[in-house]
Structure formats: structure tokens, C-alpha cells
Design a protein around this motif. Structure first.
Motif, PDB file in Angstrom:
ATOM      1  N   PRO A   5       0.640  -1.178  -0.145  1.00 25.80           N
ATOM      2  CA  PRO A   5      -0.064   0.050  -0.210  1.00 25.80           C
ATOM      3  C   PRO A   5       0.701   1.230   0.082  1.00 25.80           C
ATOM      4  CG  PRO A   5      -0.207  -1.164   2.050  1.00 25.80           C
ATOM      5  CD  PRO A   5       0.533  -1.994   1.269  1.00 25.80           C
ATOM      6  N   ARG A  46      -4.096  -0.459  -2.753  1.00 30.56           N
ATOM      7  CA  ARG A  46      -4.118  -1.575  -2.233  1.00 30.56           C
ATOM      8  C   ARG A  46      -4.055  -1.765  -0.753  1.00 30.56           C
ATOM      9  NH1 ARG A  46      -2.159  -5.897  -5.379  1.00 30.56           N
ATOM     10  NH2 ARG A  46      -1.985  -5.538  -7.485  1.00 30.56           N
ATOM     11  N   ALA A  86      -5.455  -2.148   2.691  1.00 26.54           N
ATOM     12  CA  ALA A  86      -6.765  -2.798   3.080  1.00 26.54           C
ATOM     13  C   ALA A  86      -7.504  -1.888   3.935  1.00 26.54           C
ATOM     14  CB  ALA A  86      -6.254  -3.956   3.980  1.00 26.54           C
ATOM     15  N   ASP A  87      -6.789  -0.777   4.836  1.00 22.83           N
ATOM     16  CA  ASP A  87      -7.313   0.014   5.460  1.00 22.83           C
ATOM     17  C   ASP A  87      -7.289   1.414   5.113  1.00 22.83           C
ATOM     18  OD1 ASP A  87      -8.232   1.258   7.843  1.00 22.83           O
ATOM     19  OD2 ASP A  87      -6.875   0.583   9.282  1.00 22.83           O
ATOM     20  N   ARG A 119     -14.031   4.460   0.005  1.00 19.27           N
ATOM     21  CA  ARG A 119     -13.382   3.650   1.008  1.00 19.27           C
ATOM     22  C   ARG A 119     -12.959   4.281   2.323  1.00 19.27           C
ATOM     23  NH1 ARG A 119      -8.730   0.618  -1.087  1.00 19.27           N
ATOM     24  NH2 ARG A 119      -8.817  -0.215   0.965  1.00 19.27           N
TER      25      ARG A 119
END
Length: 323
Positions: free
Chosen positions: A241, A247, A249-250, A277
Motif C-alpha cells: 500500500p 492496495r 486494506a485500511d 473507502r
């Protein structure tokens, strides 16, 4: 399946044609990266010419780079004689697909910020791919950001009013810096300006397929840049990321983010997804998708959509930095 592109705003047509003729006259492919760098260099005059006697001062400084890597060069721009106490600052990251350009690409914006708002501007010279594959660019940008935040008093700005800003590749690297600062407990930025961001190496959205061989920074250019950055890792499970923000996730715990993109460009869908997101974590994001806007459309300042975009950005800067 074929994808019909969103039409361009007619007021942008002349500017888009001029951009393609001046900046993208040579298709960007692995074997033309060097020629495209030369074209970029021809478009960027010396700093003395850019400043043109206006009341700003500027200097270069070499700061510690990532561990085991060379120093990073920054250029500082601020009002002549220094800023007023408590000034805001912007740490700027240039575009160019992380394979083209220099820290002087787009530096006019820092000069205008100094003249109009008394701000301090810092722009970073990061290493380019393919000679320096990911995460070299992101690590250089983060190192420069850490130094800038740590030298607020010396540079003359309020460390609580430091914005990280970038467009295109610079927008992607801005997102990377925000994620890295969160993960490493680094300095907190007041906000992140993420313009038309290059944030997803997979290049598989509907918008990327709509602008395959069409317009400014099309899907082929994007393919060339991501392959130069990631090589065989591109699209696979080993991409990090900090290299590719999509990429992550958080996306929780980021500073307030301003995301803008044209409706008629490759990066539209990944920018919209990124904003969604952030909202899903309870984070603050402001998203603008400009109808008929191509990549870099505000380079046609007389178009009504360009004026609207500039007004929206300025409104967010006022609310975020109090300028």
C-alpha cells in the motif's frame, strides 16, 4: 465489450488539443520514456525565469533520504522577507507518472500561494522509475515531508497548517505519504490534496477502458508507468500500500482528503472508489467529479468547469488551512 467514453466539455477542446500537441506528442512507451523526459524538460524554464522578479524568495536544500538511499533535494518558496507568523504551508509532489518530470513541474502554484496567501511552499525531487522502482519515489517523498514538518520553525510556518498536495502521480504519492505517516506515527498533515490520482496499478476500471488510446494520459501511458514502477510485481499479490494506495486494506486514520478528478479520464473510477473507502471508515473526504473534464483540464482556466473546480478547491483550502 466496448466502452463508450464520456464526452469532453466543448470549452476544453482547444486546451486538450494544445496539451496533447505539447506534452504528449510522443506516445509514452517503455522505449520512449527518455524522449518524453526531454520533452518535459523543454517545457520547464529555469527557476529564475519562472519567478521573473516577483517578490518571493527560494532556495534548494538537500535533506536525509530514506535509509541507505541518497539525500533528497527540496526547493523552498516563500514570500520575500519571510512569511507572517503562523503561516500555512504546502508540501507539493509533482506529477509525471513517477517516471517523468522534476520538482519544478507545477511550481508556479507554490509561487502563487506565496504571493496570494503568504504561504510557504516546499517541492520534492523524488527518484524516478524504471531506474528507481517502487517504493523509491514514495520513500523519498515521505523523507522530504518528515524533514519539512520537523523544520517548520526554521522555514517559518505553523506545523499544524501543513498540507500535502499533488496531482496525477503526485496525487498518488500524496496518498502514499498520508498512509505512511499514519502507519509510522509520523507527522500529521492538516490535509491531503489528491488531484486526479494515480493510485491503482491494475488499470482495469471502466474509466481506464473508456480512455484507451484517447485523451490526456490514456490507459497506455498508465500501463507504461505502472510497469516501469513495479515490473513483474504489477497486478500481483506482492504490491504494498505504500507503493500503491488503492492496495491499502485500511484507509482509516487519514487527515481530511480533497479528491478531484475529471469525469472523462482514466483515473475517475479509482478516485471515486478511494473516496468511498475513506468514508466507509468514518474518515473525512471531499470528492468532486467534474463533468466533461479530461486529465489536467484546469490547464484551460477560462472554461467554466475549470473555474468551478478552482473555486471548490479554494473553498476546501480555506476551510482546512484558514487561508
Amino acid at each position: 465489450m466496448s466502452y463508450v467514453p464520456v464526452p469532453y466539455d466543448p470549452e476544453l477542446a482547444e486546451g486538450l488539443a494544445a496539451f496533447l500537441a505539447a506534452v504528449e506528442s510522443v506516445p509514452l512507451r517503455a522505449d520512449t520514456i527518455q524522449r518524453n523526459r526531454e520533452i518535459f524538460a523543454e517545457l520547464i524554464p529555469p527557476m529564475e525565469t519562472i519567478v521573473a522578479g516577483r517578490p518571493v524568495e527560494w532556495w534548494d536544500v538537500d535533506v536525509p533520504g530514506p535509509e541507505g538511499a541518497p539525500d533528497v533535494t527540496l526547493t523552498v518558496v516563500r514570500p520575500k522577507g519571510g512569511p507572517a507568523p503562523g503561516a500555512a504551508a504546502v508540501y507539493e509532489i509533482h506529477g509525471g507518472g513517477m517516471i517523468l518530470g522534476t520538482r519544478f513541474f507545477g511550481i508556479e502554484g507554490l509561487i502563487q500561494a506565496a504571493l496570494e496567501h503568504g504561504m510557504v511552499g516546499v517541492t520534492v525531487e523524488y527518484r524516478l522509475a524504471p531506474e528507481n522502482p517502487a517504493p523509491a519515489a514514495a520513500e523519498d517523498c515521505y523523507a522530504g515531508f518528515v524533514w519539512t514538518a520537523g523544520h517548520a520553525e526554521e522555514l517559518g510556518f505553523d506545523p499544524g497548517r501543513l498540507l500535502v498536495s499533488g496531482f496525477s502521480a503526485g496525487g498518488g504519492l500524496t496518498a502514499s505519504v498520508g498512509i505512511m505517516a499514519r502507519d509510522r506515527n509520523g507527522p500529521a498533515a492538516a490535509g491531503l490534496y489528491v488531484g486526479a490520482p494515480m493510485i491503482d496499478d491494475r488499470n482495469s476500471t471502466v474509466s481506464s477502458l473508456q480512455y484507451d488510446g484517447i485523451g490526456a494520459w490514456d490507459r497506455n501511458n498508465n500501463d507504461t508507468a505502472w510497469t516501469a514502477l513495479l515490473g513483474d510485481r504489477r497486478g500481483g499479490p506482492d504490491v504494498l500500500p505504500h507503493e500503491v494506495p488503492a492496495r491499502a486494506a485500511d484507509l482509516s486514520g487519514l487527515p481530511p482528503v480533497f479528491i478531484e478528478v475529471g469525469a472523462a479520464e482514466v483515473f475517475r473510477d479509482e478516485a471515486v472508489e478511494f473516496a468511498g473507502r475513506i468514508w466507509a471508515t468514518g474518515g473525512q473526504a471531499e470528492l468532486h467529479v467534474w463533468a466533461g473534464g479530461h486529465h489536467g483540464f484546469t490547464g484551460t482556466p477560462g472554461a467554466r468547469v475549470s473555474r468551478a473546480a478552482q473555486e471548490a478547491k479554494h473553498s476546501w483550502l480555506q476551510r482546512t488551512l484558514g487561508i
